[in-house]
Design an enzyme around this catalytic site. Structure first.
Site, mmCIF file in Angstrom:
data_model
loop_
_atom_site.group_PDB
_atom_site.id
_atom_site.type_symbol
_atom_site.label_atom_id
_atom_site.label_comp_id
_atom_site.label_asym_id
_atom_site.label_seq_id
_atom_site.Cartn_x
_atom_site.Cartn_y
_atom_site.Cartn_z
ATOM 1 N N ASP A 88 0.823 -1.178 -0.075
ATOM 2 C CA ASP A 88 0.021 -0.031 -0.081
ATOM 3 C C ASP A 88 0.954 1.062 0.203
ATOM 4 O OD1 ASP A 88 -2.037 1.512 0.101
ATOM 5 O OD2 ASP A 88 -3.108 0.569 1.584
ATOM 6 N N GLU A 136 -17.325 10.156 4.934
ATOM 7 C CA GLU A 136 -16.703 8.744 5.346
ATOM 8 C C GLU A 136 -15.692 8.378 4.102
ATOM 9 O OE1 GLU A 136 -19.643 5.700 5.388
ATOM 10 O OE2 GLU A 136 -20.879 6.464 3.642
#
Length: 875
Positions: free
Chosen positions: A267, A616
């Site tokens: 990542d 979110e």
């Protein structure tokens, strides 16, 4: 004539066979393994290291171009100009339609190839978001509704996630025997689902049973069934080791038990967390970090820590052979995508650019939006609406918000139909009253003040915009203009920001004199895709230092009525994709009574609310009550919306709540304030049309929930495992979570979804009442449409292992979406794989078949009150 053609074909064949290559690796007819070994021999150590990061460096002497590995295609090609935007992943999961999911990703990969061909043809290289390697899908388990990135997943169930994940991979990678269409990537391996705010330091600790029965199945399916070519390791640690250097996950399971031979990519900047003491702090420095990640088979880094691999080599922490192990997997990617082969030899390269944003793809975006909508509640059959209805009030913060519909990790559609747009188009003969009423979570309303700007002293209305064809604001301006309507520039569609302005490496100075019309707080809200600085009267009040920096979206400045203020926004952009917006507004308390008065005469009130990807998402800076770091601290509907809903209920008119969200909400306290609940998720570019189609009855809703809607947060937290050292959201144990381990009745169950049709389930039959552990089970379920309307139903089959207290209450093991005409009965035959009877076994440290008594549940929901059951014995 035939003789001439025959002679010509001989000549062409002779020419082709006689074609020479400078190096063997350039010959597409040689076996891939030989090409890899030849290229490895030719590359220097520095060249190898330069190709082991997401911004792969060119090797001009070998005619290897620069390449950007990082690309996204979560629900359409993202961040690379115009593209078809389908519903957010959680919405596509709600379709429970594997065939349409596969078709959607075949279209996405068509657009991906077309874009790559265009980008590469233009510059003989590709940068970020321009390549063929897509870090999609996100198959983490949405274990807790507080996780902001849960919207990117296929929900809380391992089986549904596996099936849809494999379909996405096959759609992206294609079915050619020689060349992959694109690469897909299974992320984030493996025990990863928030919180966002501590993901760089969090250490997940769970039971082996949860690991093998919940967190790993989807990854295993993508590796073994989907042949996914890339796997991304996660930010967090697992059992004390960062995931990108984890013995259990990478060495023992992925490379060992599953024999995975594809690439592992980190990542982005996850390796930097290894040596930074405020994060994992498990490694002393960059060179030890790079060495450890490499030895644990993290082949490609998104970031720049692998720049230290030379130091790792010099220190004896690794050898060049260690580099070559990873390089073989990286180079295989180059060859299997055909990126080093003649363009004409890869048939995927013939996909025309006209597929991008094509009519066929737009139609599919609408189809998926329609199928994703879940009718959760419909008291007194309020829906569908009468098309002759005279007056409709459309209220709420999401009613006319197209950006909300795009979710996150999204592309840029050529057009967006909002919910308000869709209703107006669907019901042209009805009077439509629109009142935004409130923001999503802010207990105040926004009023734009852009009209208070003048470009300079005695100048025109608006702001002065000055562009430069460099990033230093130097030299002659490329374009100077006054923008009277508002600041909103972007080059994501491949267009210029303004005449004579380049498409990359530009800067801009946006300035104006603002005259305040009141004394109080004025909100300045800049948003750019790279670096900016905001000044008020020459004083710096905000700055953003890079494209991946997290920063607040609003800055409050106290101003006096009648006073003038010099505002300046300086923006610079190093890449080719530019986005600049700038809003200025005031906030006033919401007047709920005034909203009610404006809509009280309507025949029905459509309230479009819920959440937003501005609240979110991934590692965000959000200051709103109930939100933290991109996650939620509460699963309630934001208070301002609850209060507005309650006021609307006082009108006595039917209220239809169109819920837009990427996660489940605890709506128990709000249920009394609406008659119908329609979950539209983040529906993509055609979300508004789909909502209107369902409201008007032109589309019969058929979506099913891919996650549990708990009554409230207490219902979840009170039932979580008490043995974990972590509490609440940070507790990764599955006890008490999701429909598989929850013993109480939720507000709305996983698999729930109503229709305008009515379906009745008859008594199912098994092909055998007793099977062996190696046999699959066949179940035939009669389903009758007892209504006068054709419709689609998702038939669901669950398995429960009896007398096993630690096993799930039940687990989804088969499903199928079926179309059933009015009055028709269909016998739906489903196969339950023998893998459905495997559970964790300590002796083998893996899943193993378990004999004994089972219960097979079937129906249109996971709620046992709506299920039928049949016993089964496994010997």
């Amino acid at each position: 004539m035939k003789k001439v053609l025959f002679s010509l074909s001989i000549f062409i064949c002779a020419f082709s066979s006689a074609q020479t290559f400078k190096y063997p690796f350039q010959n597409p007819k040689l076996p891939v393994e030989k090409r890899i070994e030849n290229l490895l021999e030719l590359l220097t150590v520095d060249e190898k290291i330069g190709m082991m990061m997401d911004q792969s460096k060119a090797v001009p002497r070998l005619e290897i171009p620069a390449y950007g590995w990082w690309n996204e295609a979560l629900h359409g090609v993202a961040r690379a100009g115009t593209a078809t935007v389908f519903p957010q992943a959680i919405g596509m999961a709600a379709t429970w339609d594997v065939a349409e999911h596969l078709k959607t990703f075949e279209m996405i990969s068509d657009e991906a190839r077309a874009k790559y061909n265009k980008y590469f043809d233009e510059s003989n290289k590709t940068g970020r978001y321009e390549g063929l390697t897509f870090w999609t899908p996100n198959i983490n388990i949405f274990r807790d509704p507080r996780w902001g990135r849960g919207q990117e997943t296929y929900g809380e169930d391992p089986f549904l996630t596996s099936v849809l994940g494999v379909a996405a991979v096959k759609g992206l990678q294609g079915n050619d025997s020689k060349y992959f269409k694109t690469h897909a990537c299974a992320k984030h391996f493996a025990v990863h689902s928030g919180p966002e705010w501590n993901r760089h330091s969090y250490n997940a600790e769970i039971s082996k049973r949860d690991l093998y029965e919940t967190y790993l199945p989807a990854f295993k399916a993508l590796v073994l069934e989907g042949n996914v070519r890339e796997v991304m390791c996660a930010y967090n640690a697992f059992d004390g080791q960062p995931c990108c250097a984890n013995n259990t996950l990478l060495t023992e399971i992925l490379r060992g038990k599953w024999n995975y031979n594809g690439m592992v990519v980190s990542d982005c900047w996850a390796l930097a967390d290894f040596y930074q003491k405020q994060y994992h702090g498990t490694h002393p420095d960059e060179k030890s970090t790079a060495a450890d990640a490499l030895k644990h088979s993290t082949d490609l880094e998104c970031g720049d820590t692998y720049n230290n691999l030379n130091k790792s080599l010099a220190s004896g922490l690794i050898t060049e052979k260690d580099l070559d192990v990873s390089m073989r997997r990286i180079l295989k990617g180059w060859f299997e995508l055909g990126m080093l082969d003649p363009k004409s030899s890869v048939h995927w390269n013939a996909i025309p650019y006209s597929v991008v944003d094509s009519d066929e793809h737009k139609k599919q975006a609408l189809t998926m939006a329609q199928k994703s909508i879940v009718l959760m509640k419909n008291e007194k059959n309020v829906l569908p609406l009468n098309k002759n209805i005279k007056k409709i009030a459309v209220v709420g913060p999401n009613a006319d918000d197209g950006l909300m519909q795009l979710g996150n990790y999204n592309g840029t559609p050529s057009s967006i139909v909002t919910i308000l747009d869709g209703i107006k188009a669907k019901l042209p003969n009805s009077e439509i009253i629109y009142e935004k009423g409130t923001e999503v979570a802010d207990p105040s309303s926004k009023s734009s003040l852009y009209q208070n700007f003048i470009s300079q002293k005695n100048g025109e209305k608006g702001m002065k915009v000055e562009f430069f064809n460099n990033i230093e604001f130097k030299g002659k301006s490329a374009n100077i203009s006054v923008n009277k309507s508002g600041i909103n520039y972007n080059s994501f569609g491949g267009t210029q920001l303004a005449p004579n302005v380049g498409r990359e490496n530009t800067s801009a100075i946006i300035s104006g004199i603002f005259k305040s019309t009141y004394t109080g707080d004025v909100i300045l809200s800049p948003s750019t895709s790279d670096v900016y600085t905001l000044f008020v009267d020459g004083k710096e009040i905000a700055t953003r230092k890079g494209p991946d920096a997290r920063h607040p979206s609003e800055f409050s400045v106290k101003m006096e009525k009648g006073k003038e203020y010099n505002i300046e926004l300086r923006h610079s952009q190093k890449g080719k994709y530019v986005s600049i917006t700038f809003d200025v507004y005031r906030k006033d308390p919401v007047n709920f009574v005034a909203v009610k008065e404006k809509v009280k005469d309507a025949d029905v009130i459509i309230f479009a609310g819920g959440l937003s990807p501005s609240l979110e998402g991934e590692e965000m800076l959000v200051n709103a009550e109930g939100f933290k770091g991109g996650d939620k601290t509460s699963i309630d509907l934001p208070k301002v919306q609850r209060d507005l809903l309650a006021e609307l209920r006082k009108t006595g008119k039917p209220v239809v709540f169109v819920l837009c969200t990427g996660s489940s909400l605890g709506l128990e306290q709000d249920e009394k304030n609406y008659d119908a609940l329609l979950n539209a998720w983040y529906g993509g570019q055609s979300g508004g049309t789909a909502v209107a189609d369902v409201l008007a009855g032109d589309y019969n809703p058929s979506g099913k929930l891919p996650l549990t809607f708990y009554k409230n947060l207490a219902q979840l937290d009170n039932n979580l495992s008490k043995t974990s050292k972590h509490q609440g959201f940070e507790n990764y144990d599955m006890v008490g979570r999701t429909y598989r381990y929850m013993t109480e009745k939720p507000l709305y169950a996983f698999g729930h979804g109503l229709s305008y049709s009515k379906f009745n389930y008859g008594d199912a039959k098994l092909n055998k009442n007793t099977i062996s552990t190696t046999e699959n089970l066949t179940i035939t379920i009669p389903v009758k449409n007892t209504s006068k309307r054709d419709g689609e139903e998702v038939v669901e089959v669950y398995v429960k292992r009896n007398k096993d207290a630690s096993a799930p209450v039940k687990t989804l093991r088969a499903f199928e979406r079926v179309f059933i005409k009015a009055g028709e009965t269909k016998n739906v035959e489903l196969t339950v794989s023998n893998d459905s009877f495997k559970f964790y076994d300590e002796k083998v440290d893996d899943l193993a078949s378990k004999t004994g008594n089972y219960t097979i549940f079937y129906g249109g929901t996971s709620d046992e009150s709506g299920l039928k059951s049949i016993p089964l014995k496994v010997n």
